[in-house]
Write a protein that holds these residues in place. Sequence first.
Motif, short mmCIF file in Angstrom:
data_model
loop_
_atom_site.label_atom_id
_atom_site.label_comp_id
_atom_site.label_asym_id
_atom_site.label_seq_id
_atom_site.Cartn_x
_atom_site.Cartn_y
_atom_site.Cartn_z
N ILE A 45 -20.17 -43.21 -11.64
CA ILE A 45 -20.25 -41.90 -12.29
C ILE A 45 -21.71 -41.44 -12.35
O ILE A 45 -22.63 -42.24 -12.21
CB ILE A 45 -19.61 -41.91 -13.70
CG1 ILE A 45 -20.26 -42.97 -14.57
CG2 ILE A 45 -18.12 -42.09 -13.62
CD1 ILE A 45 -19.89 -42.87 -16.02
N ASP A 46 -21.87 -40.14 -12.57
CA ASP A 46 -23.18 -39.53 -12.39
C ASP A 46 -24.31 -40.17 -13.19
O ASP A 46 -25.39 -40.41 -12.66
CB ASP A 46 -23.10 -38.04 -12.73
CG ASP A 46 -22.69 -37.25 -11.49
OD1 ASP A 46 -22.17 -37.89 -10.55
OD2 ASP A 46 -22.91 -36.03 -11.46
N THR A 47 -24.08 -40.41 -14.47
CA THR A 47 -25.20 -40.93 -15.27
C THR A 47 -25.60 -42.32 -14.81
O THR A 47 -26.77 -42.67 -14.81
CB THR A 47 -24.83 -40.97 -16.76
OG1 THR A 47 -23.58 -41.61 -16.89
CG2 THR A 47 -24.80 -39.57 -17.36
N ASP A 48 -24.62 -43.11 -14.40
CA ASP A 48 -24.92 -44.44 -13.86
C ASP A 48 -25.78 -44.31 -12.62
O ASP A 48 -26.74 -45.03 -12.42
CB ASP A 48 -23.63 -45.17 -13.47
CG ASP A 48 -23.00 -45.82 -14.69
OD1 ASP A 48 -23.63 -45.77 -15.76
OD2 ASP A 48 -21.88 -46.33 -14.56
N LYS B 162 -29.25 -43.37 -13.46
CA LYS B 162 -29.96 -44.51 -14.02
C LYS B 162 -30.38 -45.47 -12.90
O LYS B 162 -31.52 -45.94 -12.85
CB LYS B 162 -29.06 -45.24 -15.04
CG LYS B 162 -29.82 -45.61 -16.32
CD LYS B 162 -28.94 -46.41 -17.27
CE LYS B 162 -27.87 -45.54 -17.92
NZ LYS B 162 -26.87 -46.32 -18.69
N SER B 163 -29.44 -45.73 -12.00
CA SER B 163 -29.75 -46.65 -10.90
C SER B 163 -30.87 -46.09 -10.02
O SER B 163 -31.73 -46.82 -9.56
CB SER B 163 -28.51 -46.85 -10.02
OG SER B 163 -27.43 -47.26 -10.78
N LEU B 164 -30.83 -44.79 -9.81
CA LEU B 164 -31.86 -44.17 -8.96
C LEU B 164 -33.22 -44.23 -9.63
O LEU B 164 -34.24 -44.47 -8.99
CB LEU B 164 -31.49 -42.72 -8.63
CG LEU B 164 -30.34 -42.55 -7.62
CD1 LEU B 164 -29.97 -41.09 -7.47
CD2 LEU B 164 -30.70 -43.14 -6.26
N ALA C 136 -30.88 -36.51 -1.70
CA ALA C 136 -29.83 -36.81 -0.73
C ALA C 136 -28.83 -37.81 -1.31
O ALA C 136 -27.62 -37.71 -1.08
CB ALA C 136 -30.43 -37.34 0.56
N ALA C 137 -29.34 -38.77 -2.08
CA ALA C 137 -28.46 -39.78 -2.68
C ALA C 137 -27.52 -39.11 -3.70
O ALA C 137 -26.33 -39.41 -3.77
CB ALA C 137 -29.26 -40.88 -3.33
N LEU C 138 -28.08 -38.19 -4.50
CA LEU C 138 -27.27 -37.50 -5.51
C LEU C 138 -26.21 -36.63 -4.84
O LEU C 138 -25.06 -36.59 -5.27
CB LEU C 138 -28.15 -36.63 -6.40
CG LEU C 138 -28.94 -37.39 -7.48
CD1 LEU C 138 -30.03 -36.51 -8.09
CD2 LEU C 138 -27.99 -37.90 -8.56
N GLU C 139 -26.63 -35.95 -3.78
CA GLU C 139 -25.69 -35.05 -3.10
C GLU C 139 -24.66 -35.82 -2.29
O GLU C 139 -23.54 -35.37 -2.11
CB GLU C 139 -26.46 -34.12 -2.15
CG GLU C 139 -27.14 -32.99 -2.90
CD GLU C 139 -28.10 -32.21 -2.00
OE1 GLU C 139 -28.34 -32.65 -0.86
OE2 GLU C 139 -28.61 -31.18 -2.47
N GLY C 140 -25.08 -36.97 -1.80
CA GLY C 140 -24.18 -37.69 -0.90
C GLY C 140 -23.48 -38.86 -1.56
O GLY C 140 -23.04 -39.78 -0.89
N LYS C 141 -23.41 -38.81 -2.90
CA LYS C 141 -22.91 -40.00 -3.60
C LYS C 141 -21.50 -40.39 -3.17
O LYS C 141 -21.13 -41.55 -3.24
CB LYS C 141 -22.97 -39.82 -5.11
CG LYS C 141 -22.23 -38.62 -5.64
CD LYS C 141 -22.43 -38.55 -7.15
CE LYS C 141 -21.65 -37.43 -7.80
NZ LYS C 141 -22.16 -36.09 -7.43
N SER C 142 -20.74 -39.39 -2.70
CA SER C 142 -19.38 -39.72 -2.27
C SER C 142 -19.40 -40.59 -1.01
O SER C 142 -18.45 -41.30 -0.71
CB SER C 142 -18.58 -38.45 -2.01
OG SER C 142 -19.28 -37.62 -1.12
#
Lengths: 57, 186
Positions: free
Chosen positions: B2-5, B8-10, B41-47
Amino acid sequence: MKSCRDVHRLVSEGQDRQLSFAERLSVRVHLMLCTACRCFDRQMDFLRQAFRNFPGE
Amino acid sequence: MIDTDLQKSLRKIRPTLLRFAMLQLRNEAAAEDVVQETLLAALEGKSAFSGRSQFKTWVVSILRNKIVDHLRRGAREGSLPLVDEQGDEDFDALFDGTGHWQEPPGDWGDPAAVIEQRGFYEILELCMKALPENVARVFTMREVLGFETEEICKELKMSSSNCWVVLYRARMRLRECLQMRWFGAR
């Protein structure tokens, strides 16, 4: 026969270009007979593997 | 994830990414840029992150591509510093008059096991930092980013033989450094 000095250069270059048949042959024969150059050859493989996995876990 | 995780990881991984980029670009502003692009890119491509591969491996692979793009762009615009064609450094002193090793190289053991050891990559980083900037750039393009030698020569406007010499020098220095700081120290 090629010296260790010649062979260690070819071992490095062999990671960056295709060695000629004669070069490959002379390296292979030298490595069979020379423990020191065999270690060097393995050290070069070591570097390659370490950097492929860079920056580690 | 999920987004907040994910955020945090990033955040946690950011310093590692910056170090990785700095080692290869040797320029703080450029390193910051590629890391920003990577995080975005990581946020946008998380799927696209399946969770099967390691999270860090996934983000680092994005960063690699960003660094490659940056270097290609730099080469096109001619903003990468040219590699010094000269350099009188040679390693002849390692050999005696008949071309034999003065000090025969030692057995470093199994790479797969050694690179798992704690602290190994810190030493490797130290050794990388000790390389001259231009040498380090050619070497990381080849060994970390996996460029073909021909492409490096072309992008950096070097002759092939010069490319091989620079890569050779990098390996010899790294070998010496690892021998002294890692293998010799244990």
